[in-house]
Design a protein around this motif. Structure first.
Motif, PDB file in Angstrom:
ATOM      1  N   ASP A 150       0.850  -1.181   0.000  1.00  0.00           N
ATOM      2  CA  ASP A 150       0.000   0.000   0.000  1.00  0.00           C
ATOM      3  C   ASP A 150       0.890   1.237   0.000  1.00  0.00           C
ATOM      4  N   PHE A 151       0.295   2.395  -0.207  1.00  0.00           N
ATOM      5  CA  PHE A 151       1.050   3.634  -0.163  1.00  0.00           C
ATOM      6  C   PHE A 151       0.083   4.794   0.014  1.00  0.00           C
ATOM      7  N   VAL A 161       4.660   7.906   0.839  1.00  0.00           N
ATOM      8  CA  VAL A 161       4.938   6.890   1.850  1.00  0.00           C
ATOM      9  C   VAL A 161       4.620   5.528   1.255  1.00  0.00           C
ATOM     10  N   ILE A 163       4.406   1.446   1.796  1.00  0.00           N
ATOM     11  CA  ILE A 163       4.166   0.517   2.899  1.00  0.00           C
ATOM     12  C   ILE A 163       4.400  -0.894   2.386  1.00  0.00           C
ATOM     13  N   SER A 164       5.272  -1.616   3.040  1.00  0.00           N
ATOM     14  CA  SER A 164       5.682  -2.933   2.548  1.00  0.00           C
ATOM     15  C   SER A 164       4.649  -4.006   2.874  1.00  0.00           C
ATOM     16  N   ILE A 177       6.054  -4.583   9.296  1.00  0.00           N
ATOM     17  CA  ILE A 177       5.707  -3.713   8.179  1.00  0.00           C
ATOM     18  C   ILE A 177       6.702  -2.560   8.147  1.00  0.00           C
ATOM     19  N   PHE A 179       7.599   1.246   6.654  1.00  0.00           N
ATOM     20  CA  PHE A 179       7.098   2.490   6.071  1.00  0.00           C
ATOM     21  C   PHE A 179       8.304   3.290   5.576  1.00  0.00           C
ATOM     22  N   HIS A 200       7.023  -1.342  12.009  1.00  0.00           N
ATOM     23  CA  HIS A 200       5.918  -1.605  12.938  1.00  0.00           C
ATOM     24  C   HIS A 200       5.570  -3.087  12.897  1.00  0.00           C
ATOM     25  N   ASN A 212      -6.414  -1.731   5.181  1.00  0.00           N
ATOM     26  CA  ASN A 212      -5.661  -0.625   5.754  1.00  0.00           C
ATOM     27  C   ASN A 212      -6.219   0.702   5.278  1.00  0.00           C
ATOM     28  N   GLN A 214      -4.784   4.737   5.591  1.00  0.00           N
ATOM     29  CA  GLN A 214      -3.711   5.593   6.064  1.00  0.00           C
ATOM     30  C   GLN A 214      -3.928   7.003   5.530  1.00  0.00           C
ATOM     31  N   PHE A 223      -2.550   5.408  10.807  1.00  0.00           N
ATOM     32  CA  PHE A 223      -2.648   4.120  10.107  1.00  0.00           C
ATOM     33  C   PHE A 223      -3.637   3.235  10.856  1.00  0.00           C
ATOM     34  N   TRP A 241       5.944  11.369  11.709  1.00  0.00           N
ATOM     35  CA  TRP A 241       6.869  10.801  10.720  1.00  0.00           C
ATOM     36  C   TRP A 241       8.151  11.637  10.602  1.00  0.00           C
TER      37      TRP A 241
END
Length: 602
Positions: A150-151, A161, A163-164, A177, A179, A200, A212, A214, A223, A241
């Motif tokens: 996601d991003f 950003v 997101i893995s 996860i 970021f 996280h 999710n 965010q 998030f 952040w």
């Protein structure tokens, strides 16, 4: 000799008038004929009034006041008439993840067909016309070492950003996860981010079966992991952040959706479980809670009321109308865009790597628009999907579930962000049924806050509200279902504008004595491939949602927020609708995968 204000020359009077709020200027012009003539004939005063009425702010572009005033009037007319001069097709492989923010559309290209993980993202700066011509531009990000699940992005901060995909952590019970915070222009580490990377850990059950949400706002990223099944809980996290500090973390918190009201306040949508013992007291399973981020972070640091976890500071709990006990809530979603104070303009990266900082500053200033959405001109759309009573009469025609849309302007919510009434609200499995009762001193009943301004409607089709169908005070929705006899069907759409000043002004122009919805018929247009309004409605009178017809609430619900509504003349085949400050996007999708976007440029 005593000088009166009318003894001053026109130039000084104009400067004095410009110091006044735009609403006061409208009153002052009634003082005498000279003041009235100055207000009506001075372009800079007219521009100030037009900006205030439109809910816009001046961006101090290089254009003259006369040009900016002309652009503003054409921009407002374009939205009222849904007048689009350009139509563009953005065609990419099916996108499992996508984002629309600040006039930039980003689409993730899957690693393999049908996959949710991507290594490549295509960014498209959408074109605009009415606020100053700007052509479409695309650029890409690719990272073979990171699977992006996601991003999100904030073009006003030049921030993206990534997101893995969750990966196993040190124990079998948790997943990790990552970021990554980078610039939207170069995809290098963002200069304001201390480390550029946040990590996280969540439970493996939540990582494998959750959705999710965010959102970025100033220095914060919020998030939300939402469980898709009963064996996993919700988790809400807020980070700074820039510093990399986690402000607070709530688990098993019943939060279904959220949005930033201010850079330090969150609006949370809570859905209480049927096991709650307080439903008789609150009479509805849905709560809207305003959470103070800084005060909650302080609770987290000092240990909270019960060990420091799952406690937050609420300035108020807003009640919704009492609901029937058999009404089954399917989902609760909060939509609002842009984030607070995100009205800077993003241009796009350039290909010239030798560009100096001075050149960049010149390019940025030349890309500025003459005016932009004012920070206060924001709308919150609370979408509640409900299964009402099953045994309805044959005459009551409805879909399987009903989509309620509650429209709340920012001004209504801002009155409840005062820190004087903070209380700690305790969450967690043990406190789940007792949660609302801890906040009775900040509870605001429906009939106590609705008169401050809101409007509730039943949307005319069964589809879910899309993420980006609201921008500023505008909201776009489809007028008909997407299917006719099992086949995709062309359909029309409408754009609602809940800026009350524009709606009241339009009604006053049409008929100063009007108390009903007015219709403004527009000229017929011969082209079938562009959008244009067939007619426009304005309303400043209350509307009532019938409890007998829809069988959701225990009593009729009356709301009265003024609005303007423009209906498209032509019908198009689409699966969803998206909105920006300058564009209406018609989306074609397979389930949640985007594979075609038609951009109507206003």
């Amino acid at each position: 000799m005593t000088l009166m204000i009318m003894d001053f020359p026109d130039e000084i009077l104009v400067n004095v008038i410009l110091k006044l709020p735009w609403k006061t200027i409208l009153i002052v012009q009634r003082v005498n004929q000279r003041i009235c003539a100055l207000v009506c004939e001075t372009k800079v005063i007219q521009y100030t009034i037009e900006l205030g009425c439109a809910g816009m702010v001046d961006c101090q572009a290089i254009d003259t006041v006369e040009k900016r005033l002309d652009k503003l009037r054409r921009y407002q007319a374009s939205w009222m008439r849904l007048k689009s001069n350009r139509r563009q097709l953005i065609q990419l492989p099916q996108s499992p993840i996508w984002e629309l923010s600040g006039g930039v559309l980003a689409q993730g290209i899957p690693s393999t067909p049908g996959s949710f993980d991507v290594h490549r993202i295509v960014f498209t700066r959408l074109a605009r016309d009415a606020r100053g011509q700007l052509n479409e531009k695309q650029w890409e990000y690719e990272n073979s070492d990171m699977e992006i699940r996601d991003f999100t992005m904030d073009p006003s901060q030049d921030l993206a950003v990534f997101i893995s995909t969750p990966r196993p952590a040190d124990t079998d019970e948790t997943a990790k996860i990552v970021f990554m915070f980078v610039t939207l222009r170069t995809f290098r580490k963002h200069p304001r981010a201390h480390s550029g990377i946040l990590m996280h850990e969540i439970s493996t059950s939540l990582a494998s079966r959750c959705t999710n949400i965010q959102q970025l706002c100033a220095n914060y990223i919020c998030f939300l992991h939402s469980a898709q099944f009963d064996d996993a809980s919700e988790e809400l996290i807020v980070w700074d952040w820039v510093s990399g500090e986690m402000k607070f973390r709530l688990t098993d918190c019943m939060v279904r959706s959220f949005s930033f009201i201010t850079p330090t306040h969150l609006l949370l949508a809570l859905q209480l479980g049927l096991e709650s013992d307080t439903l008789d007291t609150y009479e509805t399973p849905v709560r809207l809670v305003i959470c103070d981020i800084e005060a909650t972070a302080h609770i987290e640091k000092r240990g909270g009321s019960q060990g420091g976890q799952n406690s937050y500071s609420a300035t108020c709990v807003l009640d919704l109308p009492p609901m029937q006990p058999y009404a089954d809530i399917v989902d609760v979603l909060i939509r609002s865009d842009p984030a607070p104070f995100s009205h800077k303009t993003f241009t796009s990266p350039e290909t010239d790597d030798s560009e100096t900082s001075q050149d960049q500053d010149t390019r940025k200033s030349s890309g500025d628009v003459p005016f932009a959405l004012a920070p206060h001109n924001r709308l919150f759309v609370i979408n509640i999907s409900v299964y009402p009573e099953d045994d309805m009469d044959e005459d009551d025609v409805r879909s399987d579930y009903i989509n309620l849309a509650l429209f709340i302007p920012l001004s209504t919510l801002m009155k409840f962000t005062s820190p004087s009434s903070h209380t700690e609200v305790i969450f967690g499995a043990a406190a789940r049924s007792a949660t609302p009762s801890t906040a009775t001193n900040v509870q605001v009943k429906w009939d106590e806050w609705v008169p401050r301004g809101s409007r509730i409607f039943v949307l005319p089709n069964e589809e879910r509200v899309w993420v980006c169908n609201v921008y500023g005070s505008r909201f776009v929705y489809a007028l008909e279902s997407s299917q006719a006899d099992g086949e995709p069907a062309p359909r029309r759409f409408a754009v609602m504008d809940f800026n009350p000043h524009a709606a009241r002004r339009a009604i006053a122009v049409v008929d100063s004595k009007s108390t009903h919805v007015e219709h403004f018929q527009l000229e017929e247009h011969k082209k079938a491939d562009i959008i244009e309004a067939s007619h426009v409605e304005w309303s400043c009178v209350p509307s009532t949602l019938s409890s007998e017809k829809y069988r959701i609430f225990t009593q009729d619900v009356t709301t009265d927020l003024p609005f303007q509504q423009s209906f498209s003349r032509n019908a198009f085949v689409f699966d969803g609708l998206l909105l920006t400050e300058d564009n209406i996007l018609l989306v074609k999708a397979s389930h949640i995968h985007l594979h075609g976007v038609t951009n109507f440029v206003l």
